[in-house]
Design a protein around this motif. Sequence first.
Motif, PDB file in Angstrom:
ATOM      1  N   UNK A 304      -9.694  -3.437   4.583  1.00 21.60           N
ATOM      2  CA  UNK A 304      -9.288  -4.603   3.799  1.00 21.60           C
ATOM      3  C   UNK A 304      -7.799  -4.501   3.482  1.00 21.60           C
ATOM      4  N   UNK A 305      -7.082  -5.613   3.612  1.00 23.06           N
ATOM      5  CA  UNK A 305      -5.665  -5.644   3.263  1.00 23.06           C
ATOM      6  C   UNK A 305      -5.507  -6.037   1.801  1.00 23.06           C
ATOM      7  N   UNK A 306      -4.506  -5.440   1.116  1.00 22.65           N
ATOM      8  CA  UNK A 306      -4.273  -5.762  -0.282  1.00 22.65           C
ATOM      9  C   UNK A 306      -2.843  -5.504  -0.705  1.00 22.65           C
ATOM     10  N   UNK A 307      -2.591  -5.739  -1.987  1.00 18.66           N
ATOM     11  CA  UNK A 307      -1.273  -5.514  -2.577  1.00 18.66           C
ATOM     12  C   UNK A 307      -1.453  -4.675  -3.849  1.00 18.66           C
ATOM     13  N   UNK A 308      -0.653  -3.625  -3.981  1.00 15.54           N
ATOM     14  CA  UNK A 308      -0.736  -2.753  -5.156  1.00 15.54           C
ATOM     15  C   UNK A 308      -0.300  -3.527  -6.399  1.00 15.54           C
ATOM     16  N   UNK A 309      -1.138  -3.474  -7.439  1.00 20.45           N
ATOM     17  CA  UNK A 309      -0.811  -4.126  -8.712  1.00 20.45           C
ATOM     18  C   UNK A 309      -0.343  -3.122  -9.758  1.00 20.45           C
ATOM     19  N   UNK A 310      -1.016  -1.971  -9.802  1.00 20.65           N
ATOM     20  CA  UNK A 310      -0.751  -0.997 -10.860  1.00 20.65           C
ATOM     21  C   UNK A 310      -1.042   0.398 -10.345  1.00 20.65           C
ATOM     22  N   UNK A 311      -0.202   1.365 -10.704  1.00 22.19           N
ATOM     23  CA  UNK A 311      -0.405   2.771 -10.345  1.00 22.19           C
ATOM     24  C   UNK A 311      -0.413   3.584 -11.634  1.00 22.19           C
ATOM     25  N   UNK A 319      -4.859   6.651 -10.092  1.00 26.32           N
ATOM     26  CA  UNK A 319      -5.615   5.434  -9.854  1.00 26.32           C
ATOM     27  C   UNK A 319      -4.670   4.305  -9.482  1.00 26.32           C
ATOM     28  N   UNK A 320      -5.016   3.595  -8.412  1.00 24.72           N
ATOM     29  CA  UNK A 320      -4.252   2.427  -7.978  1.00 24.72           C
ATOM     30  C   UNK A 320      -5.144   1.199  -8.079  1.00 24.72           C
ATOM     31  N   UNK A 321      -4.624   0.147  -8.680  1.00 21.17           N
ATOM     32  CA  UNK A 321      -5.319  -1.139  -8.685  1.00 21.17           C
ATOM     33  C   UNK A 321      -4.719  -1.987  -7.569  1.00 21.17           C
ATOM     34  N   UNK A 322      -5.582  -2.445  -6.680  1.00 16.31           N
ATOM     35  CA  UNK A 322      -5.130  -3.169  -5.489  1.00 16.31           C
ATOM     36  C   UNK A 322      -5.783  -4.543  -5.448  1.00 16.31           C
ATOM     37  N   UNK A 323      -4.972  -5.589  -5.372  1.00 19.01           N
ATOM     38  CA  UNK A 323      -5.454  -6.966  -5.281  1.00 19.01           C
ATOM     39  C   UNK A 323      -5.816  -7.265  -3.825  1.00 19.01           C
ATOM     40  N   UNK A 324      -7.105  -7.587  -3.580  1.00 22.65           N
ATOM     41  CA  UNK A 324      -7.518  -7.903  -2.206  1.00 22.65           C
ATOM     42  C   UNK A 324      -7.817  -9.398  -2.052  1.00 22.65           C
TER      43      UNK A 324
END
Length: 367
Positions: A304-311, A319-324
């Motif tokens: 799945x492709x995504x964009x990092x929101x928060x590290x 922990x990385x939050x990734x918007x998919x």
Amino acid sequence: MSKSYDVELINIQKRFGSNIVVDSFNLQIERGECISFLGPSGCGKTTTLNMIAGFLEPDQGDLLIKGKRMNGVPSNKRELGMVFQTYSLFPHMTVFENVAYGLKLRKVAKPEIRERVGKVLELVRLPHMADRYPKQLSGGQRQRIAIARALVTEPSLLLLDEPLSNLDAKLREELRDEMKRLQQEIGVTTIFVTHDQEEALYMSNRIVVLDHGKVEQIGTPWDIYNRPASEFVHTFIGKSNRIEGTVGQLSGHDLGLTTDGGLSLKAVQRGLPLTTGEKVSIYVRPEKISIHVNVEMAEKGNRVKGVVKLVSFLGAYTECEVDIGQTTMVVRVESIEHDAQLAPGAPVWLDWSPDDVFVFPRKESLA
């Protein structure tokens, strides 16, 4: 001849008025096991413990300890020790007197009392505290003395009712280590009530997960975490990402899924009665997901492709939050030095194995 268990619960039920708080509880505990009752407040774990202790009577079913039926047998005839979360030490007695109290009630000779109290204070590593009073002890020391008092009578069964909940995080961890050491060293059969999943996973040979008075699953810590029997067990134990979707293809053990956002995912069929077109909840744990900056590195079955929101740096892991697109996925990876490629706003690829996906029929109230 049937196997002899230290504790056996057979179709135990308990009501308070019209409310069934424990329903059809069946369990066999072998000698030397440490069993945890785990679940949210009101799930029936403490009520069950109190029935085993003799403080409550079951309305239905049989309770056996060492093969003997205990229904109607008073608590002081059950040869058990109990530790409460509130310590319950006598403030006007010294540590020695508190620990010796149960032996004095049993009219044990003074020389033997001195010997047994001395030994159990050594076990909890507080022999130098014998002449102090509870108010002179820390919370952790008071709880150790409460454990010593429960052990000094040499019970065949040790019951622990949320014994660490009043302690701060660091002290709770230290005392948890001590309790596990003691349980393994003495080999006493132990039932441990907790709402803390980490404590249950750490302490137990097996865990009983309860919800609304019913047993959801009984298993080893590994089984409970990695092979949950229900959606409740999966969501209650550990952290997990949740995606809504629909069952696409069913082929043997292979399960094809389409998320509500249009992604195609793969999972392994685990025997749940799923049908094509059925709405489902799809789960994958953060530590099962890998994160990559290049698509060529994402080689597992789901990509799945995504964009990092928060590290967030959390010590041993990050922990990385990734918007998919349709949702945000939490990914847990081993901590490394700051990597600009994983900074907020960076494009990334996530991948995880179909075997690490759990699928349950969707409960619309959760959607």
